[in-house]
Design a protein around this motif. Structure first.
Motif, PDB file in Angstrom:
ATOM      1  N   SER A 100       0.847  -1.191   0.000  1.00 37.81           N
ATOM      2  CA  SER A 100       0.000   0.000   0.000  1.00 37.81           C
ATOM      3  C   SER A 100       0.877   1.233   0.000  1.00 37.81           C
ATOM      4  O   SER A 100       1.636   1.465   0.947  1.00 37.81           O
ATOM      5  CB  SER A 100      -0.909   0.013   1.238  1.00 37.81           C
ATOM      6  OG  SER A 100      -1.619   1.240   1.312  1.00 37.81           O
ATOM      7  N   PHE A 101       0.784   2.021  -1.069  1.00 38.92           N
ATOM      8  CA  PHE A 101       1.600   3.222  -1.192  1.00 38.92           C
ATOM      9  C   PHE A 101       0.755   4.471  -0.944  1.00 38.92           C
ATOM     10  O   PHE A 101       0.610   5.341  -1.804  1.00 38.92           O
ATOM     11  CB  PHE A 101       2.258   3.266  -2.575  1.00 38.92           C
ATOM     12  CG  PHE A 101       3.290   2.191  -2.749  1.00 38.92           C
ATOM     13  CD1 PHE A 101       4.556   2.337  -2.216  1.00 38.92           C
ATOM     14  CD2 PHE A 101       2.980   1.015  -3.425  1.00 38.92           C
ATOM     15  CE1 PHE A 101       5.512   1.346  -2.366  1.00 38.92           C
ATOM     16  CE2 PHE A 101       3.929   0.016  -3.571  1.00 38.92           C
ATOM     17  CZ  PHE A 101       5.197   0.177  -3.037  1.00 38.92           C
ATOM     18  N   ILE A 102       0.182   4.540   0.237  1.00 42.47           N
ATOM     19  CA  ILE A 102      -0.596   5.688   0.676  1.00 42.47           C
ATOM     20  C   ILE A 102      -0.005   6.155   2.000  1.00 42.47           C
ATOM     21  O   ILE A 102       0.114   5.362   2.939  1.00 42.47           O
ATOM     22  CB  ILE A 102      -2.088   5.345   0.901  1.00 42.47           C
ATOM     23  CG1 ILE A 102      -2.713   4.706  -0.366  1.00 42.47           C
ATOM     24  CG2 ILE A 102      -2.874   6.589   1.333  1.00 42.47           C
ATOM     25  CD1 ILE A 102      -2.934   5.654  -1.517  1.00 42.47           C
ATOM     26  N   CYS A 103       0.381   7.412   2.094  1.00 44.66           N
ATOM     27  CA  CYS A 103       0.867   7.942   3.365  1.00 44.66           C
ATOM     28  C   CYS A 103       0.560   9.435   3.446  1.00 44.66           C
ATOM     29  O   CYS A 103       0.329  10.093   2.428  1.00 44.66           O
ATOM     30  CB  CYS A 103       2.365   7.680   3.546  1.00 44.66           C
ATOM     31  SG  CYS A 103       3.423   8.608   2.435  1.00 44.66           S
ATOM     32  N   ARG A 104       0.552   9.961   4.630  1.00 40.89           N
ATOM     33  CA  ARG A 104       0.197  11.369   4.872  1.00 40.89           C
ATOM     34  C   ARG A 104       1.111  12.314   4.095  1.00 40.89           C
ATOM     35  O   ARG A 104       0.650  13.347   3.579  1.00 40.89           O
ATOM     36  CB  ARG A 104       0.279  11.664   6.378  1.00 40.89           C
ATOM     37  CG  ARG A 104       0.240  13.170   6.758  1.00 40.89           C
ATOM     38  CD  ARG A 104      -1.086  13.814   6.363  1.00 40.89           C
ATOM     39  NE  ARG A 104      -1.106  15.236   6.636  1.00 40.89           N
ATOM     40  CZ  ARG A 104      -0.658  16.160   5.766  1.00 40.89           C
ATOM     41  NH1 ARG A 104      -0.157  15.785   4.582  1.00 40.89           N
ATOM     42  NH2 ARG A 104      -0.728  17.433   6.075  1.00 40.89           N
ATOM     43  N   GLU A 105       2.397  11.983   3.992  1.00 35.45           N
ATOM     44  CA  GLU A 105       3.370  12.890   3.382  1.00 35.45           C
ATOM     45  C   GLU A 105       3.109  13.153   1.901  1.00 35.45           C
ATOM     46  O   GLU A 105       3.634  14.124   1.337  1.00 35.45           O
ATOM     47  CB  GLU A 105       4.789  12.327   3.553  1.00 35.45           C
ATOM     48  CG  GLU A 105       5.300  12.327   4.977  1.00 35.45           C
ATOM     49  CD  GLU A 105       4.682  11.230   5.838  1.00 35.45           C
ATOM     50  OE1 GLU A 105       4.729  11.350   7.083  1.00 35.45           O
ATOM     51  OE2 GLU A 105       4.145  10.246   5.260  1.00 35.45           O
ATOM     52  N   MET A 106       2.303  12.313   1.269  1.00 32.28           N
ATOM     53  CA  MET A 106       2.017  12.493  -0.147  1.00 32.28           C
ATOM     54  C   MET A 106       1.159  13.723  -0.420  1.00 32.28           C
ATOM     55  O   MET A 106       1.173  14.263  -1.536  1.00 32.28           O
ATOM     56  CB  MET A 106       1.282  11.250  -0.689  1.00 32.28           C
ATOM     57  CG  MET A 106       2.150  10.021  -0.801  1.00 32.28           C
ATOM     58  SD  MET A 106       1.199   8.486  -1.005  1.00 32.28           S
ATOM     59  CE  MET A 106       0.153   8.859  -2.393  1.00 32.28           C
ATOM     60  N   TYR A 107       0.441  14.179   0.585  1.00 27.58           N
ATOM     61  CA  TYR A 107      -0.575  15.209   0.373  1.00 27.58           C
ATOM     62  C   TYR A 107      -0.140  16.533   0.987  1.00 27.58           C
ATOM     63  O   TYR A 107       0.355  16.581   2.117  1.00 27.58           O
ATOM     64  CB  TYR A 107      -1.914  14.729   0.933  1.00 27.58           C
ATOM     65  CG  TYR A 107      -2.332  13.410   0.308  1.00 27.58           C
ATOM     66  CD1 TYR A 107      -2.937  13.378  -0.947  1.00 27.58           C
ATOM     67  CD2 TYR A 107      -2.048  12.195   0.937  1.00 27.58           C
ATOM     68  CE1 TYR A 107      -3.270  12.170  -1.545  1.00 27.58           C
ATOM     69  CE2 TYR A 107      -2.381  10.984   0.343  1.00 27.58           C
ATOM     70  CZ  TYR A 107      -2.985  10.975  -0.893  1.00 27.58           C
ATOM     71  OH  TYR A 107      -3.309   9.777  -1.487  1.00 27.58           O
ATOM     72  N   ALA A 108      -0.340  17.613   0.236  1.00 28.58           N
ATOM     73  CA  ALA A 108       0.191  18.914   0.625  1.00 28.58           C
ATOM     74  C   ALA A 108      -0.427  19.445   1.917  1.00 28.58           C
ATOM     75  O   ALA A 108       0.255  20.095   2.712  1.00 28.58           O
ATOM     76  CB  ALA A 108      -0.034  19.920  -0.506  1.00 28.58           C
ATOM     77  N   THR A 109      -1.693  19.175   2.139  1.00 22.08           N
ATOM     78  CA  THR A 109      -2.369  19.678   3.329  1.00 22.08           C
ATOM     79  C   THR A 109      -3.147  18.557   4.007  1.00 22.08           C
ATOM     80  O   THR A 109      -3.400  17.504   3.414  1.00 22.08           O
ATOM     81  CB  THR A 109      -3.354  20.804   2.978  1.00 22.08           C
ATOM     82  OG1 THR A 109      -4.446  20.243   2.216  1.00 22.08           O
ATOM     83  CG2 THR A 109      -2.682  21.904   2.150  1.00 22.08           C
ATOM     84  N   GLU A 110      -3.543  18.808   5.249  1.00 20.60           N
ATOM     85  CA  GLU A 110      -4.355  17.844   5.970  1.00 20.60           C
ATOM     86  C   GLU A 110      -5.696  17.635   5.280  1.00 20.60           C
ATOM     87  O   GLU A 110      -6.235  16.528   5.252  1.00 20.60           O
ATOM     88  CB  GLU A 110      -4.583  18.327   7.414  1.00 20.60           C
ATOM     89  CG  GLU A 110      -5.218  17.301   8.333  1.00 20.60           C
ATOM     90  CD  GLU A 110      -4.305  16.122   8.638  1.00 20.60           C
ATOM     91  OE1 GLU A 110      -4.830  15.077   9.075  1.00 20.60           O
ATOM     92  OE2 GLU A 110      -3.081  16.238   8.443  1.00 20.60           O
ATOM     93  N   VAL A 111      -6.228  18.705   4.696  1.00 20.24           N
ATOM     94  CA  VAL A 111      -7.506  18.612   3.971  1.00 20.24           C
ATOM     95  C   VAL A 111      -7.369  17.660   2.778  1.00 20.24           C
ATOM     96  O   VAL A 111      -8.231  16.819   2.536  1.00 20.24           O
ATOM     97  CB  VAL A 111      -7.970  20.008   3.500  1.00 20.24           C
ATOM     98  CG1 VAL A 111      -9.162  19.890   2.544  1.00 20.24           C
ATOM     99  CG2 VAL A 111      -8.340  20.879   4.690  1.00 20.24           C
ATOM    100  N   ASP A 112      -6.273  17.786   2.031  1.00 18.22           N
ATOM    101  CA  ASP A 112      -6.039  16.894   0.896  1.00 18.22           C
ATOM    102  C   ASP A 112      -5.953  15.438   1.353  1.00 18.22           C
ATOM    103  O   ASP A 112      -6.476  14.532   0.693  1.00 18.22           O
ATOM    104  CB  ASP A 112      -4.741  17.273   0.178  1.00 18.22           C
ATOM    105  CG  ASP A 112      -4.828  18.607  -0.533  1.00 18.22           C
ATOM    106  OD1 ASP A 112      -5.947  19.049  -0.827  1.00 18.22           O
ATOM    107  OD2 ASP A 112      -3.761  19.204  -0.787  1.00 18.22           O
ATOM    108  N   TYR A 113      -5.264  15.223   2.465  1.00 18.16           N
ATOM    109  CA  TYR A 113      -5.115  13.863   2.994  1.00 18.16           C
ATOM    110  C   TYR A 113      -6.461  13.294   3.425  1.00 18.16           C
ATOM    111  O   TYR A 113      -6.797  12.140   3.116  1.00 18.16           O
ATOM    112  CB  TYR A 113      -4.143  13.878   4.161  1.00 18.16           C
ATOM    113  CG  TYR A 113      -3.916  12.524   4.810  1.00 18.16           C
ATOM    114  CD1 TYR A 113      -3.548  11.416   4.045  1.00 18.16           C
ATOM    115  CD2 TYR A 113      -4.047  12.358   6.184  1.00 18.16           C
ATOM    116  CE1 TYR A 113      -3.339  10.174   4.635  1.00 18.16           C
ATOM    117  CE2 TYR A 113      -3.828  11.130   6.781  1.00 18.16           C
ATOM    118  CZ  TYR A 113      -3.480  10.038   6.007  1.00 18.16           C
ATOM    119  OH  TYR A 113      -3.271   8.810   6.591  1.00 18.16           O
ATOM    120  N   LEU A 114      -7.260  14.093   4.121  1.00 16.46           N
ATOM    121  CA  LEU A 114      -8.575  13.633   4.566  1.00 16.46           C
ATOM    122  C   LEU A 114      -9.493  13.370   3.375  1.00 16.46           C
ATOM    123  O   LEU A 114     -10.297  12.435   3.401  1.00 16.46           O
ATOM    124  CB  LEU A 114      -9.210  14.663   5.506  1.00 16.46           C
ATOM    125  CG  LEU A 114      -8.511  14.820   6.872  1.00 16.46           C
ATOM    126  CD1 LEU A 114      -9.156  15.951   7.671  1.00 16.46           C
ATOM    127  CD2 LEU A 114      -8.555  13.513   7.652  1.00 16.46           C
TER     128      LEU A 114
END
Length: 251
Positions: free
Chosen positions: A34-48
């Protein structure tokens, strides 16, 4: 089938699901990376937003796998599965879909199936001789596709990943096939840029997007619906869909 994964953020090689370059760490479940992690997304909103997409489709596929139009894939014997695959090929031919069915075009090629869903597309591609990377933003779909292709005796690697951050090397894929998927990407520009990046020189992408002026989507807009009701579970609603005109597809 040997697939060398890279970090979806910095595109450097990874070892034991950890990037030695940027330190990003990834996970594995039942043999599916699984290649999903928080660091991939610029903001917390993008991650959520990404987590909402994963939650909607993941739970939706778990439900759909139990329904007759998909469960028959998992209960079929190997011979029955071959018959179902041939029926799928006939459907693609008759409907003039974007599925590449030419043996010369597919056999022996590395094909990335973005949004593999229940695995029926990966089955068709593998049956023609493709070495298939069955990628989905959900773990259940990636796992199902790999298991089904292996049941048929084909070559397939399942992987959970976001189409905006493909965990594959530059110029490593011969063909990309994605039908009814990329219009769910919150940034189709990023997804398409990633497809260009991983394609080999002369490689091809076969992509189907929802048409803005189809009768179905005109009706859904009148009903103020985002569609995909068949995948709804509990209070979960489709988090993102964009439709495209012909000129937008060309652009």
């Amino acid at each position: 089938m040997d697939v060398r994964f890279v970090c979806p953020l910095c595109k450097k090689p990874i070892s034991e699901l950890r990037c030695s370059n940027c330190g990003s760490e990834f996970s594995e479940k039942a043999g599916i990376p699984s290649f999903i992690c928080r660091e991939m997304y610029a903001t917390e909103v993008d991650y959520l937003d990404a987590l909402r997409i994963i939650d909607f489709w993941g739970n939706g596929w778990e439900k759909r796998f139990q329904e007759p139009d998909h469960s028959n894939l998992f209960t079929a014997t190997q011979n029955e599965l071959r018959v179902l695959v041939e029926q799928d090929k006939d459907f693609h031919r008759q409907s003039n879909s974007v599925m590449p069915l030419s043996h010369e075009e597919v056999a022996g090629k590395v094909v990335l199936n973005i949004g593999c869903g229940a695995g029926s597309e990966a089955l068709v591609l593998a049956s023609i001789g493709a070495e298939c990377i069955a990628m989905d933003i959900t773990m259940p779909a990636a796992r199902a596709a790999e298991q089904l292709v292996e049941k048929l005796g084909g070559e397939c690697v399942g992987v959970q990943a976001d189409s905006r951050y493909l965990p594959l090397e530059d110029c490593s894929v011969d063909l990309v096939y994605s039908s009814g998927v990329l219009h769910h990407s919150p940034s189709i520009e990023k997804s398409v840029a990633e497809i260009f990046r991983v394609l080999k020189p002369g490689g091809k992408a076969f992509i189907m997007l929802y048409a803005t002026w189809s009768v179905l989507f005109v009706q859904q807009r009148l009903m103020r619906s985002m569609g995909e009701a068949a995948w709804e579970t509990g209070t979960r609603k489709n988090p993102h869909t964009t439709t495209y005109s012909l000129s937008e597809c060309r652009r």
